[in-house]
Write a protein that holds these residues in place. Structure first.
Motif, PDB file in Angstrom:
ATOM      1  N   CYS A   1      -1.164   1.673 -20.840  1.00  0.00           N
ATOM      2  CA  CYS A   1      -2.058   0.855 -20.014  1.00  0.00           C
ATOM      3  C   CYS A   1      -1.350  -0.437 -19.627  1.00  0.00           C
ATOM      4  O   CYS A   1      -0.737  -1.105 -20.469  1.00  0.00           O
ATOM      5  CB  CYS A   1      -3.351   0.525 -20.767  1.00  0.00           C
TER       6      CYS A   1
ATOM      7  N   ILE B   1      -3.990   0.003 -14.733  1.00  0.00           N
ATOM      8  CA  ILE B   1      -3.175   1.210 -14.540  1.00  0.00           C
ATOM      9  C   ILE B   1      -3.107   1.963 -15.861  1.00  0.00           C
ATOM     10  O   ILE B   1      -2.626   1.433 -16.871  1.00  0.00           O
ATOM     11  CB  ILE B   1      -1.752   0.848 -14.065  1.00  0.00           C
TER      12      ILE B   1
ATOM     13  N   GLU C   1      -1.897   5.628 -17.796  1.00  0.00           N
ATOM     14  CA  GLU C   1      -1.021   6.798 -17.678  1.00  0.00           C
ATOM     15  C   GLU C   1      -1.116   7.635 -18.948  1.00  0.00           C
ATOM     16  O   GLU C   1      -0.852   7.145 -20.049  1.00  0.00           O
ATOM     17  CB  GLU C   1       0.432   6.369 -17.431  1.00  0.00           C
TER      18      GLU C   1
ATOM     19  N   VAL D   1      -3.940  11.797  -9.818  1.00  0.00           N
ATOM     20  CA  VAL D   1      -4.236  10.359  -9.833  1.00  0.00           C
ATOM     21  C   VAL D   1      -5.725  10.167  -9.580  1.00  0.00           C
ATOM     22  O   VAL D   1      -6.273  10.672  -8.590  1.00  0.00           O
ATOM     23  CB  VAL D   1      -3.408   9.598  -8.781  1.00  0.00           C
TER      24      VAL D   1
ATOM     25  N   VAL E   1      -2.853   9.872 -14.045  1.00  0.00           N
ATOM     26  CA  VAL E   1      -2.727   8.441 -13.786  1.00  0.00           C
ATOM     27  C   VAL E   1      -4.089   7.926 -13.333  1.00  0.00           C
ATOM     28  O   VAL E   1      -4.782   8.571 -12.531  1.00  0.00           O
ATOM     29  CB  VAL E   1      -1.659   8.156 -12.703  1.00  0.00           C
TER      30      VAL E   1
ATOM     31  N   LEU F   1      -6.138   4.496 -11.744  1.00  0.00           N
ATOM     32  CA  LEU F   1      -6.019   3.195 -11.080  1.00  0.00           C
ATOM     33  C   LEU F   1      -7.417   2.613 -10.897  1.00  0.00           C
ATOM     34  O   LEU F   1      -8.286   3.254 -10.293  1.00  0.00           O
ATOM     35  CB  LEU F   1      -5.325   3.339  -9.725  1.00  0.00           C
TER      36      LEU F   1
ATOM     37  N   ALA G   1      -5.873   0.506  -3.699  1.00  0.00           N
ATOM     38  CA  ALA G   1      -5.571   1.391  -4.828  1.00  0.00           C
ATOM     39  C   ALA G   1      -5.057   2.744  -4.342  1.00  0.00           C
ATOM     40  O   ALA G   1      -4.128   3.321  -4.926  1.00  0.00           O
ATOM     41  CB  ALA G   1      -6.812   1.576  -5.689  1.00  0.00           C
TER      42      ALA G   1
ATOM     43  N   TYR H   1      -1.514   2.226  -3.307  1.00  0.00           N
ATOM     44  CA  TYR H   1      -0.679   2.073  -4.494  1.00  0.00           C
ATOM     45  C   TYR H   1      -0.402   3.442  -5.133  1.00  0.00           C
ATOM     46  O   TYR H   1       0.689   3.688  -5.662  1.00  0.00           O
ATOM     47  CB  TYR H   1      -1.372   1.157  -5.505  1.00  0.00           C
ATOM     48  N   ALA H   2      -1.389   4.342  -5.064  1.00  0.00           N
ATOM     49  CA  ALA H   2      -1.250   5.668  -5.679  1.00  0.00           C
ATOM     50  C   ALA H   2      -0.116   6.481  -5.076  1.00  0.00           C
ATOM     51  O   ALA H   2       0.418   7.397  -5.730  1.00  0.00           O
ATOM     52  CB  ALA H   2      -2.564   6.440  -5.534  1.00  0.00           C
TER      53      ALA H   2
ATOM     54  N   TYR I   1       3.177   7.482  -6.905  1.00  0.00           N
ATOM     55  CA  TYR I   1       3.203   8.530  -7.927  1.00  0.00           C
ATOM     56  C   TYR I   1       3.387   9.928  -7.342  1.00  0.00           C
ATOM     57  O   TYR I   1       3.488  10.901  -8.083  1.00  0.00           O
ATOM     58  CB  TYR I   1       1.911   8.504  -8.742  1.00  0.00           C
TER      59      TYR I   1
END
Length: 495
Positions: A214, A245, A247, A259, A310, A312, A355, A358-359, A362
């Motif tokens: 985290c 965040i 994981e 995600v 993941v 977010l 968000a 941002y994803a 990944y």
């Protein structure tokens, strides 16, 4: 709630209360009820003859046995007709029994409800119903000693039966429900407690306990990333925003993750576009998407699911103030797209767009966001089904199948390009609200512009995150919706 399994004859098992499922078209002559009826001198059959209790779904009758059985009480719960019995009906019946036990002041139960019919996953379904139906949030109340909820359930197998498989199934159901109750608690806390920083602290605490990675971004780090969608919403509040965040990487090395993105508006006043006074106190539930993501991680780790995951969570308060963002403002999002603000109460999509962008780092195998996004979804589907829209039919189908299995049903709404006309701005790339029509769809279309090339589905839980009246295993208040749905989807996708 403590869950245990025992292999004992139900007619000779001592307990405060024994829960028995009653099939409407075979009541009370079936193999479980008939011996109990004989020991009670035909008392159960008399209930049927008088019409006082017939086995209709979710009807409950509590009987004192007056020493004729080792069980002090019988809790009869209807499961409906035998041919219509499903795991979902067992969940509902167990929830109804838990409520009946609470009214009767019984805190420990034993149960043969799962043996009411031949249903796959019957033990797990009944355990889910008992735990979720017996849930209550009383952190801020002085609870009288005679109002204690059910504290333990013993699942009874036939005498001499092996218990290992049943213990595994019951244990997994309990782990899942612990995560749902965790999500319910997060949503139930008031906005002066459950701030963005509080969510971040709970995420760090949960992650540390379960071996999840985290990381939490503060305002300065978000500014460096140009997360202006999130930051603009937070400007009116003294509570600083957070970007959480998570994981959990227990799948094959190098396999692209799923995600999950959860909207975390810890209180939504509407901002400058202020909401009506009536019902505003419930706007603490605007972080139910964030709670669902956190609950899903808790369950995935607890169940040791072999998946790469993941999470977010953009978290902020939406309040009016001297620094608050205003109608007419233009915000440049992390993706570089500009958005004209026409309604500051359409703030959730401003958090989610950053968000979702941002994803992309990944390279997600699937991208799923959950949000209490639009009141229009409640208008369209009520509190019974959750709205779903996306760009990948297979992903939507997989989630709908998971919804049917878990009881958290989804209904797909269209996402045709023509709806994009509602979101065109004269002065920016987009505007953040499209007017009074097709509000759920236009919001999803807005989010689609930030999902990139990922297989993406938006899940609007505005109607299902909070239960107003109370249903069999959904007490009045926060439902924790999304956790069981996503865990079921992840289980199937991992297999």
């Amino acid at each position: 709630m403590n869950i245990s399994v025992a292999a004992e004859e139900h007619t000779t098992h001592p307990c405060p209360a024994l829960v028995v499922g009653c099939v409407e078209d075979d009541f009370p002559a079936d193999g479980l009820l008939a011996p109990l009826d004989r020991l009670l001198g035909g008392g159960i059959a008399a209930l049927r003859a008088s019409g006082e209790f017939t086995g209709r779904l979710n009807r409950v009758k509590v009987l004192h046995t007056f020493g004729r059985l080792p069980a002090e009480r019988l809790i009869l719960v209807g499961v409906g007709k035998r041919g219509e019995l499903t795991a979902e009906r067992l969940r509902q019946a167990a929830g109804s029994a838990a409520k009946g036990a609470g009214v009767a002041g019984v805190t420990r139960l034993s149960s043969v409800l799962h043996r009411a019919g031949d249903v796959d996953g019957a033990i797990g379904a009944s355990v889910e119903g008992f735990i979720l139906g017996g849930y209550s949030f009383s952190n801020y109340k002085t609870v009288p000693p005679d109002e204690r909820p059910v504290e333990g359930v013993t699942v009874l197998l036939p005498a001499g039966a092996a218990t290992a498989d049943a213990e595994r199934e019951a244990g997994e159901a309990a782990t899942l429900c612990e995560a749902v109750c965790f999500a319910r608690d997060l949503v139930s806390h008031p906005g002066n407690v459950a701030t963005p920083s509080f969510l971040a602290e709970k995420a760090l605490e949960m992650a540390g306990r379960l071996g999840i990675t985290c990381r939490v971004l503060d305002r300065e780090e978000m500014e460096r990333l140009s997360m202006e969608g999130i930051l603009s919403v937070a400007k009116g509040s003294h509570q600083p925003p957070r970007f959480i965040i998570l994981e959990y990487l227990a799948g094959a090395a190098g396999k692209r993750p799923t995600v999950l993105v959860g909207k975390g508006v810890t209180f939504d006043s509407g901002g400058i576009s202020l909401k009506p006074r009536e019902g505003m106190e419930r706007m603490k539930d605007d972080m139910a998407g964030a709670a669902a993501v956190m609950g899903t991680f808790m369950a995935a780790a607890g169940l040791r699911l072999p998946v790469n995951l993941v999470g977010l969570i953009p978290a902020a308060e939406n309040l009016p103030g001297g620094g608050a963002y205003k109608p007419g403002d233009i915000v440049r999002t992390m993706a570089g797209k500009t958005v004209e603000i026409v309604n500051t109460d359409a703030e959730g999509r401003m958090l989610l767009c950053d968000a979702l962008h941002y994803a992309q780092r990944y390279k997600p195998a699937a991208l799923i966001d959950l949000a209490t996004l639009t009141g229009a979804c409640l208008v369209a589907l009520g509190a019974i089904a959750t709205g779903a829209m996306g760009n990948d039919p297979a992903l939507i189908k997989g989630l709908k199948t998971a919804g049917e299995a878990s009881g958290e049903r989804l209904w797909e709404l269209p996402l045709w390009d023509e709806y994009g006309e509602l979101m065109k701005s004269d002065v920016a790339d987009l505007k953040n609200a499209g007017g009074p029509h097709a509000g759920t769809i236009s919001a999803a279309w807005f989010l689609k512009q930030f999902a990139g090339k990922a297989k993406w589905v938006h899940i609007d839980i505005a109607g299902t995150a909070w239960e107003e009246k109370g249903r069999p295993y959904l007490p009045k208040g926060a439902t924790g919706v999304g956790v069981r749905l996503l865990v079921e989807y992840l289980r199937k996708s991992a297999g």
